[in-house]
Design a protein around this motif. Sequence first.
Motif, short mmCIF file in Angstrom:
data_model
loop_
_atom_site.label_atom_id
_atom_site.label_comp_id
_atom_site.label_asym_id
_atom_site.label_seq_id
_atom_site.Cartn_x
_atom_site.Cartn_y
_atom_site.Cartn_z
N ILE A 63 5.98 -57.66 -13.26
CA ILE A 63 6.30 -57.38 -11.86
C ILE A 63 7.77 -57.69 -11.58
CG2 ILE A 63 5.87 -58.16 -9.48
CD1 ILE A 63 2.90 -58.49 -10.32
N CYS A 64 8.26 -58.82 -12.12
CA CYS A 64 9.67 -59.18 -11.93
C CYS A 64 10.59 -58.11 -12.54
CB CYS A 64 9.97 -60.54 -12.55
SG CYS A 64 9.30 -61.92 -11.59
N ASP A 65 10.22 -57.62 -13.72
CA ASP A 65 11.01 -56.56 -14.34
C ASP A 65 11.03 -55.31 -13.47
OD1 ASP A 65 11.49 -58.21 -16.48
OD2 ASP A 65 10.01 -57.27 -17.81
N GLU A 66 9.87 -54.97 -12.94
CA GLU A 66 9.76 -53.78 -12.09
C GLU A 66 10.58 -53.97 -10.81
OE1 GLU A 66 8.68 -49.95 -11.19
OE2 GLU A 66 8.43 -51.04 -13.06
N VAL A 67 10.50 -55.16 -10.22
CA VAL A 67 11.28 -55.46 -9.01
C VAL A 67 12.77 -55.34 -9.30
CG1 VAL A 67 11.93 -57.32 -7.41
CG2 VAL A 67 9.52 -56.87 -7.89
N THR A 68 13.19 -55.86 -10.45
CA THR A 68 14.60 -55.77 -10.83
C THR A 68 15.02 -54.32 -10.97
OG1 THR A 68 14.46 -57.88 -11.98
CG2 THR A 68 16.29 -56.45 -12.59
N LYS A 69 14.19 -53.52 -11.64
CA LYS A 69 14.50 -52.09 -11.80
C LYS A 69 14.60 -51.39 -10.45
CE LYS A 69 12.42 -51.60 -16.37
NZ LYS A 69 11.29 -51.05 -17.14
N LEU A 70 13.65 -51.72 -9.56
CA LEU A 70 13.66 -51.10 -8.23
C LEU A 70 14.91 -51.50 -7.44
CD1 LEU A 70 9.90 -51.45 -7.29
CD2 LEU A 70 11.12 -49.34 -7.82
N ARG A 71 15.30 -52.76 -7.54
CA ARG A 71 16.52 -53.21 -6.84
C ARG A 71 17.74 -52.48 -7.38
NH1 ARG A 71 14.99 -59.58 -6.55
NH2 ARG A 71 13.80 -59.46 -4.62
N GLU A 72 17.79 -52.32 -8.70
CA GLU A 72 18.92 -51.60 -9.29
C GLU A 72 18.93 -50.15 -8.82
OE1 GLU A 72 18.27 -52.23 -13.46
OE2 GLU A 72 19.15 -54.24 -13.43
N GLU A 73 17.76 -49.54 -8.74
CA GLU A 73 17.65 -48.15 -8.28
C GLU A 73 18.09 -48.05 -6.82
OE1 GLU A 73 16.66 -44.02 -8.52
OE2 GLU A 73 17.16 -45.55 -9.99
N ILE A 74 17.67 -49.01 -6.01
CA ILE A 74 18.07 -49.03 -4.59
C ILE A 74 19.59 -49.15 -4.48
CG2 ILE A 74 18.03 -50.45 -2.50
CD1 ILE A 74 15.04 -51.00 -3.15
#
Length: 110
Positions: A45-56
């Motif tokens: 989940i943390c990895d996914e959140v990090t990826k989403l933040r980078e995408e944002i």
Amino acid sequence: NEAQKDELGQKDNICNEVTKSREEIEQHEKKNEAQKDETEQKGTICDEVTKLREEIERLEKENEAQKNELKQKDTISNEVMKLREKIERLEKESEAQKDELKQKNTVSNE
């Protein structure tokens, strides 16, 4: 006989204690396994959140660049409109000056 009974009773107690200990160990192992799974899920989940933040962040930068490009286009468009208005005004002035010259030429020729 009595001593053997006592010894058997102690052995039974020890066996019961060992069984209880094994059951506790098994329960702790299950808990640990569940915690490992939960930790792995949190990591995912943390990895996914990090990826989403980078995408944002990437999309925000792209959005800002597009806004700037639109502002530039608006500025250019406004400038083009002003230039067209100026050309139109100058064309009218030129036409008026031509008419004035024609009139002066007509008066001078008479």
